[in-house]
Design an enzyme around this catalytic site. Structure first.
Site: not given
Length: 376
Positions: A92-95, A146, A194, A221, A271, A340
């Site tokens: 994930d880009s960190g946005g 983004d 987005q 988003g 995710d 689990h």
């Protein structure tokens, strides 16, 4: 990266496919366990691979950039070598993390200035620097930078933010296309749709993202507080526009019910921290519904966590024992519950895949969403 569509459901937009990367094959639909700081909390890589049967896991650019830092990751030979995971990785880009730091960040056209949650130090993320950072981390699939808008979000802000995300995407693609991977295997860049919960913005964003013709596309988003029906409506609009011959990734979603409903809307990749985070708080997701293992009713229930499961932890530990561990704050309790939940999520998407291939998905999904939502 290549994507092959293998089967489509006649009664919904659900699909089964296969993503090929240099680190292996991913059968879709797929759930990707979240390893924010290079580790899926409370789980060994061996357990992820052999017991949970994860095919791909996530790392997070913001967290890995701050700690252990880019120098360590580069010296290690990238995140695969650093954490010992030899299957596909996505970053994930960190946005989203930067968005969640609303009190300590400033968003401008250049990028985002923010202060570290660790030591308060000041940093700048730009589309270019985020591409460079994800080259160093070395995931197979990397995300465009983004801005993730909050919910609720005023229309004008959502539109301006979306337009900036599109301008940032152009810069991400230019940087990505003029640099090379560092560790001898290919990387793939996914743009992110987005537009908050506004139909016209989601439609416009999906059209712009599709026009970049990357190997896969993501939807961001959503799952930020909006009602589930609005999430489904936005997903439905977007999957009608994004190309059918490329994988679609719905970021940060969600509950087992959310996952099945979004598979039916044409999503291939998911995710979420929910199965791991909720496990550490004593919530178990099962085929028959949701268990709060801390409740009194499980105190003397010596039945296995999930009788017909092929997971060692499910068959060999009882609900009473796990409740005892949770109340005693024993680390083993968090480990068992996490194993689990992740095993269950991977079982669920694999079962959905098999039902799509055999043509039974839609009726099975409608039955399962009722079962899965029950509180036991």
């Amino acid at each position: 990266m290549k994507f092959k569509l293998e089967a489509s459901d006649k009664s919904s937009k659900a699909r089964a496919g296969e993503i090929s990367t240099d680190h292996g094959i991913i059968k879709t639909p797929i759930f990707m366990p979240v390893g924010t700081a290079g580790s899926v909390k409370a789980v060994h890589q061996h357990e992820l691979s052999e017991d949970i049967k994860a095919q791909i896991i996530l790392g997070n650019t913001y967290h890995l950039y701050l700690r252990p830092g880019l120098e360590t990751l580069r010296l290690a030979g990238g995140l695969h070598k650093f954490n010992g995971w030899d299957k596909p990785l996505l970053t994930d880009s960190g946005g989203y993390q930067v968005y969640s730091l609303s009190g300590v960040r400033k968003i401008k056209e250049e990028g985002v200035t923010f202060r570290s949650h660790i030591d308060g130090s000041k940093h700048l993320f730009t589309p270019e620097s985020v591409m460079d950072t994800q080259r160093v981390i070395g995931a197979d699939i990397i995300m465009a930078f983004d801005e993730c808008t909050p919910y609720p979000c005023e229309y004008g802000y959502a539109r301006r933010s979306m337009e900036m995300t599109h301008r940032w995407l152009k810069r991400c693609c230019e940087r990505f296309d003029t640099t090379l991977p560092l560790y001898g295997f290919d990387q793939t860049l996914f743009p992110i749709v987005q537009g908050s919960v506004y139909k016209d913005l989601r439609k416009q964003s999906a059209e712009v993202i599709a026009s970049f013709e990357r190997e896969g596309n993501a939807i961001g988003g959503l799952s930020v507080g909006e009602p589930a029906e609005e999430m489904y409506e936005m997903t439905d609009i977007v999957t009608d526009i994004l190309p059918k011959d490329k994988p679609r990734y719905l970021m940060g979603v969600g509950t087992p019910v959310n996952i099945l409903e979004n598979i039916a809307l044409g999503i291939d990749m998911f995710d979420c921290v929910m199965p791991t985070r909720n496990a550490r708080n004593g919530m178990l997701f099962t085929k028959n519904g949701i268990i709060n293992i801390r409740n009194e009713r499980w105190k003397n229930d010596f039945s296995p966590l999930e009788e017909d499961s092929d997971l060692f932890a499910d068959r060999n530990y009882s609900k009473a024992y796990l409740r005892h561990l949770a109340h005693s704050k024993e680390i083993l309790g968090a480990q068992i519950a996490t194993l689990h939940n992740l095993h269950f999520y991977l079982w669920l998407v694999n079962e959905a895949r098999e039902k799509i291939i055999t043509g039974d998905f839609y009726d099975w999904k409608n039955k399962m969403v009722v079962q899965l939502a029950q509180r036991l």
